[in-house]
Design a protein around this motif. Structure first.
Motif, PDB file in Angstrom:
ATOM      1  N   LYS A  36     -47.403  -2.951  -6.822  1.00 46.49           N
ATOM      2  CA  LYS A  36     -46.057  -3.090  -7.380  1.00 46.49           C
ATOM      3  C   LYS A  36     -45.747  -4.494  -7.884  1.00 46.49           C
ATOM      4  O   LYS A  36     -44.643  -4.748  -8.373  1.00 46.49           O
ATOM      5  N   GLY A  37     -46.679  -5.418  -7.745  1.00 47.09           N
ATOM      6  CA  GLY A  37     -46.459  -6.751  -8.290  1.00 47.09           C
ATOM      7  C   GLY A  37     -45.406  -7.563  -7.582  1.00 47.09           C
ATOM      8  O   GLY A  37     -44.841  -8.502  -8.154  1.00 47.09           O
ATOM      9  N   VAL A  38     -45.111  -7.210  -6.343  1.00 45.93           N
ATOM     10  CA  VAL A  38     -44.123  -7.971  -5.583  1.00 45.93           C
ATOM     11  C   VAL A  38     -44.783  -9.261  -5.075  1.00 45.93           C
ATOM     12  O   VAL A  38     -45.870  -9.208  -4.482  1.00 45.93           O
ATOM     13  N   PRO A  39     -44.169 -10.413  -5.320  1.00 46.48           N
ATOM     14  CA  PRO A  39     -44.766 -11.669  -4.852  1.00 46.48           C
ATOM     15  C   PRO A  39     -44.998 -11.649  -3.341  1.00 46.48           C
ATOM     16  O   PRO A  39     -44.174 -11.128  -2.583  1.00 46.48           O
ATOM     17  N   ARG A  40     -46.138 -12.220  -2.922  1.00 46.75           N
ATOM     18  CA  ARG A  40     -46.462 -12.211  -1.489  1.00 46.75           C
ATOM     19  C   ARG A  40     -45.398 -12.929  -0.673  1.00 46.75           C
ATOM     20  O   ARG A  40     -45.090 -12.533   0.448  1.00 46.75           O
ATOM     21  N   GLU A  41     -44.812 -13.999  -1.255  1.00 49.20           N
ATOM     22  CA  GLU A  41     -43.782 -14.712  -0.489  1.00 49.20           C
ATOM     23  C   GLU A  41     -42.576 -13.820  -0.200  1.00 49.20           C
ATOM     24  O   GLU A  41     -41.949 -13.930   0.859  1.00 49.20           O
ATOM     25  N   MET A  43     -42.829 -10.531   0.214  1.00 51.11           N
ATOM     26  CA  MET A  43     -43.288  -9.635   1.272  1.00 51.11           C
ATOM     27  C   MET A  43     -43.194 -10.324   2.631  1.00 51.11           C
ATOM     28  O   MET A  43     -42.765  -9.716   3.616  1.00 51.11           O
ATOM     29  N   MET A  44     -43.563 -11.597   2.685  1.00 45.84           N
ATOM     30  CA  MET A  44     -43.514 -12.311   3.958  1.00 45.84           C
ATOM     31  C   MET A  44     -42.075 -12.530   4.423  1.00 45.84           C
ATOM     32  O   MET A  44     -41.804 -12.578   5.629  1.00 45.84           O
ATOM     33  N   GLU A  45     -41.149 -12.639   3.480  1.00 45.76           N
ATOM     34  CA  GLU A  45     -39.729 -12.694   3.857  1.00 45.76           C
ATOM     35  C   GLU A  45     -39.323 -11.411   4.571  1.00 45.76           C
ATOM     36  O   GLU A  45     -38.607 -11.437   5.577  1.00 45.76           O
ATOM     37  N   VAL A  46     -39.781 -10.275   4.029  1.00 46.11           N
ATOM     38  CA  VAL A  46     -39.432  -8.992   4.629  1.00 46.11           C
ATOM     39  C   VAL A  46     -40.106  -8.832   5.991  1.00 46.11           C
ATOM     40  O   VAL A  46     -39.540  -8.242   6.910  1.00 46.11           O
ATOM     41  N   VAL A  47     -41.323  -9.370   6.134  1.00 42.68           N
ATOM     42  CA  VAL A  47     -41.975  -9.372   7.448  1.00 42.68           C
ATOM     43  C   VAL A  47     -41.064 -10.027   8.480  1.00 42.68           C
ATOM     44  O   VAL A  47     -40.901  -9.520   9.603  1.00 42.68           O
ATOM     45  N   GLU A  48     -40.445 -11.130   8.102  1.00 43.76           N
ATOM     46  CA  GLU A  48     -39.540 -11.833   9.023  1.00 43.76           C
ATOM     47  C   GLU A  48     -38.321 -10.981   9.341  1.00 43.76           C
ATOM     48  O   GLU A  48     -37.797 -11.034  10.463  1.00 43.76           O
ATOM     49  N   HIS A  49     -37.842 -10.208   8.365  1.00 46.33           N
ATOM     50  CA  HIS A  49     -36.712  -9.317   8.623  1.00 46.33           C
ATOM     51  C   HIS A  49     -37.066  -8.332   9.735  1.00 46.33           C
ATOM     52  O   HIS A  49     -36.272  -8.094  10.658  1.00 46.33           O
TER      53      HIS A  49
END
Length: 346
Positions: A36-41, A43-49
């Motif tokens: 989906k071309g979502v920037p890894r940074e 994705m890592m923000e959502v990991v923190e969520h």
């Protein structure tokens, strides 16, 4: 042709899936965002969520509760369909569920998607996922046919209207004194252009606002995840709250996650955390309306949609001018080819 099909012999609850522990979070999000071309940074923000909530999404537990409620509703109505559950992104995954259904001798299932509004990610992609799972399972994989979208079904509107009333009561205000913001997951404009997502959301929000007598309402969006150069549906809920408060000083606000069937992580973080903190900072009295969840009226809607397809009723209930949605999706329904539009500035 239809006469040669086997009778419906099962029901499939189709959902998104979610992590159930910290170790699940990263592989789950990699499943969700692959290609989906979502920037890894991002994705890592959502990991923190997710870590903020112990790495556990509420969606799987919600689906277990919804399954139990559907089984009870079916039993009360004399609907003899065993209930199964499959997810796109986490256990139980579609291939595993369809394999179990095949082994149980199921030939043809009716499915309810836990997405009330039509778009690629909320409908067509699920259908593609199921087709891929059927191919993986191979010979004997059951047929799966979805019930129609219920965004304007009387029972869904009743469910959400009751939720808004409860939220209003919780902050001791009335519908005529309060701004109501309906929220849904933002999607890329290139996806929105070829589906009825926005039209259905606007209609559903209008019907709920009308039911509770709320003249001051607006549809906003949340949880965008694409690259910044790709236009998505706006306004964002946080931007909308700030702008409206700057314009007229909001005294009270009810936020209604009408685009979410249950309390996804996006609801909990974007609304219960970020929107609530913004309102507290600005002195706005805010309540977040409950999602449909396992509300009896919502479960009744699911049962009624199933009864339509079983031929137990000739009436298709729907409110408003859009009428009942189609049972079978057209071939070009909700197609999506990711595209970037030029970003203009003024």
């Amino acid at each position: 042709m239809t006469d040669s099909l086997p009778a419906y012999d099962s029901f499939l609850l189709v959902s998104f899936g979610g992590p159930e522990g910290p170790d699940d979070v990263l592989p789950f999000l990699e499943n969700v965002l692959r290609g989906k071309g979502v920037p890894r940074e991002r994705m890592m923000e959502v990991v923190e969520h997710y870590k903020h909530f112990g790495g556990v999404s509420p969606i799987n537990e919600h689906n277990r509760q919804l399954m139990a409620a559907i089984k009870d509703e079916f039993a009360s109505a004399g609907i003899d369909l065993p209930v199964y559950w499959g997810n796109r992104n986490w256990d139980p995954l579609f291939p595993d569920t369809l394999r179990q259904m095949r082994d149980d001798g199921r030939k043809r299932a009716l499915a309810f998607f836990t997405s009330m509004f039509s778009c690629y990610s909320g409908c067509r992609q699920y259908r593609e996922n199921i087709i891929a799972a059927q191919k993986e399972v191979g010979e004997g994989a059951p047929m799966v046919e979805k019930v129609r979208m219920g965004f304007n079904h009387p029972r869904f509107i009743e469910t959400m209207a009751n939720s808004v009333r409860t939220a209003l009561d919780s902050i001791e205000t009335t519908a005529t004194e309060t701004t109501v913001l309906f929220t849904a997951h933002s999607i890329p404009m290139s996806m929105a252009d070829n589906c009825d997502y926005l039209k259905q959301l606007q209609e559903s929000s209008r019907l709920v606002a009308e039911a509770v007598g709320a003249p001051d309402w607006r549809l906003v969006f949340q949880s965008r995840s694409g690259p910044p150069q790709q236009p998505w549906l706006e306004p964002d809920v946080l931007d909308a709250i700030a702008e409206m408060d700057d314009e007229k000083k909001l005294g009270s606000l009810v936020v209604v996650p009408i685009g979410f069937v249950s309390d996804h992580m996006e609801v909990m973080f974007d609304l219960d955390e970020e929107a609530a903190q913004l309102c507290q900072k600005r002195g706005i009295k805010m309540a977040r309306a409950k999602t449909a969840g396992t509300s009896p009226t919502f479960v009744q809607m699911i049962r009624m949609l199933v009864e339509e397809r079983l031929g137990r009723t000739n009436e298709k209930q729907a409110l408003g001018p859009l009428g009942p949605w189609h049972d079978v999706c057209p071939a070009d329904c909700c197609t999506y080819t990711p595209a970037r539009r030029p970003v203009t500035t003024t």
